[in-house]
Design a protein around this motif. Sequence first.
Motif, PDB file in Angstrom:
ATOM      1  N   THR A 219       0.835  -1.202   0.000  1.00 23.40           N
ATOM      2  CA  THR A 219       0.000   0.000   0.000  1.00 23.40           C
ATOM      3  C   THR A 219       0.871   1.254   0.000  1.00 23.40           C
ATOM      4  O   THR A 219       1.835   1.366   0.765  1.00 23.40           O
ATOM      5  CB  THR A 219      -0.951   0.024   1.221  1.00 23.40           C
ATOM      6  OG1 THR A 219      -1.650   1.269   1.251  1.00 23.40           O
ATOM      7  CG2 THR A 219      -0.189  -0.158   2.521  1.00 23.40           C
ATOM      8  N   ASP A 220       0.511   2.185  -0.862  1.00 23.89           N
ATOM      9  CA  ASP A 220       1.256   3.440  -0.958  1.00 23.89           C
ATOM     10  C   ASP A 220       0.950   4.370   0.211  1.00 23.89           C
ATOM     11  O   ASP A 220       1.723   5.300   0.484  1.00 23.89           O
ATOM     12  CB  ASP A 220       0.922   4.141  -2.279  1.00 23.89           C
ATOM     13  CG  ASP A 220       1.417   3.346  -3.485  1.00 23.89           C
ATOM     14  OD1 ASP A 220       2.402   2.604  -3.317  1.00 23.89           O
ATOM     15  OD2 ASP A 220       0.810   3.453  -4.562  1.00 23.89           O
ATOM     16  N   LEU A 221      -0.176   4.135   0.884  1.00 29.22           N
ATOM     17  CA  LEU A 221      -0.528   4.992   2.016  1.00 29.22           C
ATOM     18  C   LEU A 221       0.508   4.897   3.134  1.00 29.22           C
ATOM     19  O   LEU A 221       0.773   5.869   3.839  1.00 29.22           O
ATOM     20  CB  LEU A 221      -1.907   4.601   2.558  1.00 29.22           C
ATOM     21  CG  LEU A 221      -3.129   5.063   1.753  1.00 29.22           C
ATOM     22  CD1 LEU A 221      -4.397   4.459   2.329  1.00 29.22           C
ATOM     23  CD2 LEU A 221      -3.219   6.583   1.731  1.00 29.22           C
ATOM     24  N   ILE A 222       1.104   3.729   3.285  1.00 32.01           N
ATOM     25  CA  ILE A 222       2.106   3.515   4.339  1.00 32.01           C
ATOM     26  C   ILE A 222       3.511   3.686   3.796  1.00 32.01           C
ATOM     27  O   ILE A 222       4.346   4.376   4.380  1.00 32.01           O
ATOM     28  CB  ILE A 222       1.939   2.123   4.980  1.00 32.01           C
ATOM     29  CG1 ILE A 222       0.582   2.025   5.679  1.00 32.01           C
ATOM     30  CG2 ILE A 222       3.072   1.851   5.972  1.00 32.01           C
ATOM     31  CD1 ILE A 222       0.403   2.964   6.846  1.00 32.01           C
ATOM     32  N   GLY A 223       3.806   3.035   2.698  1.00 31.62           N
ATOM     33  CA  GLY A 223       5.152   3.141   2.126  1.00 31.62           C
ATOM     34  C   GLY A 223       6.161   2.212   2.764  1.00 31.62           C
ATOM     35  O   GLY A 223       7.346   2.551   2.876  1.00 31.62           O
ATOM     36  N   GLY A 224       5.701   1.025   3.194  1.00 37.72           N
ATOM     37  CA  GLY A 224       6.604   0.037   3.759  1.00 37.72           C
ATOM     38  C   GLY A 224       7.062   0.391   5.167  1.00 37.72           C
ATOM     39  O   GLY A 224       6.533   1.296   5.822  1.00 37.72           O
ATOM     40  N   LEU A 225       8.079  -0.311   5.643  1.00 38.24           N
ATOM     41  CA  LEU A 225       8.603  -0.075   6.982  1.00 38.24           C
ATOM     42  C   LEU A 225       9.194   1.324   7.122  1.00 38.24           C
ATOM     43  O   LEU A 225       9.005   1.990   8.146  1.00 38.24           O
ATOM     44  CB  LEU A 225       9.660  -1.127   7.315  1.00 38.24           C
ATOM     45  CG  LEU A 225       9.150  -2.567   7.490  1.00 38.24           C
ATOM     46  CD1 LEU A 225      10.323  -3.536   7.592  1.00 38.24           C
ATOM     47  CD2 LEU A 225       8.264  -2.691   8.720  1.00 38.24           C
ATOM     48  N   ASP A 226       9.892   1.784   6.075  1.00 35.15           N
ATOM     49  CA  ASP A 226      10.452   3.145   6.115  1.00 35.15           C
ATOM     50  C   ASP A 226       9.345   4.186   6.208  1.00 35.15           C
ATOM     51  O   ASP A 226       9.426   5.137   6.992  1.00 35.15           O
ATOM     52  CB  ASP A 226      11.294   3.393   4.865  1.00 35.15           C
ATOM     53  CG  ASP A 226      12.515   2.499   4.805  1.00 35.15           C
ATOM     54  OD1 ASP A 226      13.607   2.991   5.094  1.00 35.15           O
ATOM     55  OD2 ASP A 226      12.368   1.307   4.472  1.00 35.15           O
TER      56      ASP A 226
END
Length: 696
Positions: A219-226
């Motif tokens: 999901t682009d809303l979060i952008g992974g762990l970073d």
Amino acid sequence: MSNTEGARVLTQGVGYGVVLGIGLVFAIIMMGLSYLQNRYTTFKTNASEEFNTASRSVKPGLIASGIVSAWTWAATLLQSSTVTYEWGLCGGYYYAAGATMQIFIMAILAVRVKMIAPYCHTYLEIVQARYGSAAHFMFVTYGLVTNLIVSSMLLLGGSAVVNAFTGMNIYASNFLIPLGVMIYVILGGLRATFLCDFVHTMILMIIILYFFFYTYTNTDLIGGLDGMYHLLQEAAVLRPVNGNQGGSYLTLKSNNGLMFMIIQITGGFGTVVLDQGYWQRAIASKAKTAVRAYLLGGFAWFAVPLTFSSIMGLAAVALANSPSFPFPGGLSSAQINAGLSAPAGVVTLLGKGGAVAMLILLFMAVTSAASSEMIATSSILTFDLYQIHFKPDASPETLIRVSHLMVAIWAIIMSCIACLWNGIGLSLNWLFLFAGTIYTSAVGPIIMTVVWRKQTKAAVFAGALGGMSIGIICWLVVAKAYYGKLNVTTTGEMYPTLAGNLGSCCSGALISIIVTLIKPDNKFDWTETKKINARGRALDRAARLAEIEEEQRARTSTDQPHSPVESEKKSEVNTHVSSANDEAELDRNDDTPEDMEMLKKSLVTATWSSLTLTFITIFLIPIPLFLSHYVFSLRFFKAWIIICVLWLFVAAFITSILPVWESRRAMIEIVRGVVRDVFSGPKGKEEVEEKGAAAA
């Protein structure tokens, strides 16, 4: 806008479909499993011992899965996410740590039950044998109050989420959610509950893993762990956390979080030790594997709130200011107390599909824990009230009918009490924090009833009632002193509930110890507790003889004599000789049905393992991070989240793969029986039934 309207992305039809449809599907599945069990195994659901104790034959993997299922309430998912939303990732850890040590301690108590009362149905029967009817009635009341609060909290959280997602009437869901559970518990008893626990836990693990990988990789809303790390840093600037180091969401230095863990520890002791459901798993487990089952169960459960809160709790924090967040500007206090942090995060990330998955997840959590509460309460009402005080000579057929009736009655009662909480405006958060004040005073006396033979009747009364009085006084005095008035809001705050829980739990144990030391009981020697349930002792002995004979037949069938006549004679001679020897051996050991030496070693193992794991989770990991005021770096945050999900994978193996592996032989036998029925016709079926009757 109502407190829940923003998350309402599904129709009422979906809510009714999930609540009624899934519940009835599980009821049908349990009907099928119960039929297979009755048809192809020696365990019959119409037997009282099997219905209430699963014939004391359940293997550790299934016990561990049942523990995870029973301890995974709606609150496990909702409350862990709520405290994460309020105080950051420390909330999920403190929730998990504060509620795991009780499962580890139950490993010790499980061994003690096998040593002092191997054929009991409930822990309350031990109280009756030691202290008589008056103490027994008092602790029955404590046990039923605990089960009532737990059962109603399950429905309170579950119905709140169903209402939030679908708009389904909250009172209707309170009554409909237990319906399917009641049906399959009545049909299958404790073993059916374990089987449903296994299925529920497997589904729960799959959905949480799906949430994890979608949130952190898709999901682009979060952008992974970073992306999550930077969003949490931004959230700390916009909405800093009071009491956390630098207002950060990325630290275990949280004053409120640490207080919450203490509340969780004390309240959790009451919820576990006074809940017959956890003792029932000890009673149902095999003596040789009881310790392993509880240690595996505690280890696996820890990963559930820890990982889930690090997904949806943190997602709700990170996305609170997102335009797609269902509650503009973040959650209000009422919405937080209602447990809507996780639902808000799910709707923001996954929309309708996520809402359906979350609805199923919560439904699994509520119904699996509810099934445990139903069978546990049914055991108390049947054996501790009906049999002991009304009809001691009740037949097994009567007991099974009473057990069925009590399951149905309890389903109605828990629904009514959940509606009562809704009606008077008590939230899940308030009830969760306060509950320990009422019943944790009985924890110390109950534990010492099982482990300390010198404890007296006066000590258990003084500890339980005196501790509760002190706890209530502490709760009300602190609420008045800190906030100047007493109402629902002030009595549900952290300081009053902390004082109430600590006062009740600690003073109950301390009073009981002091009274016992003043005038100890030097005559009690556990003889009376070992006499509990003589009928179950006889049935267990018969079952062990049948098991030995079955093993002998299996060994004989591997030989290859020269003719069918020779085979039959050899089998008959060997079986008679073996049965005579085995029965003589059982007669010699009838006073010590369990290997006491093995149990003593298990007790040592349980004690050291429980204390070590408790020390690691409560002190070794969080306290250095708290005292150092450390705020997680990006690398440390990544490692933390990765460890969480790896832990969940191990938990999934324990609860989903291990039970299947342990039961592989039984499943093969059932499949063979089904094939034999299909291809042998009525004659084959009669032979199977005759063989099953002979084995039973």
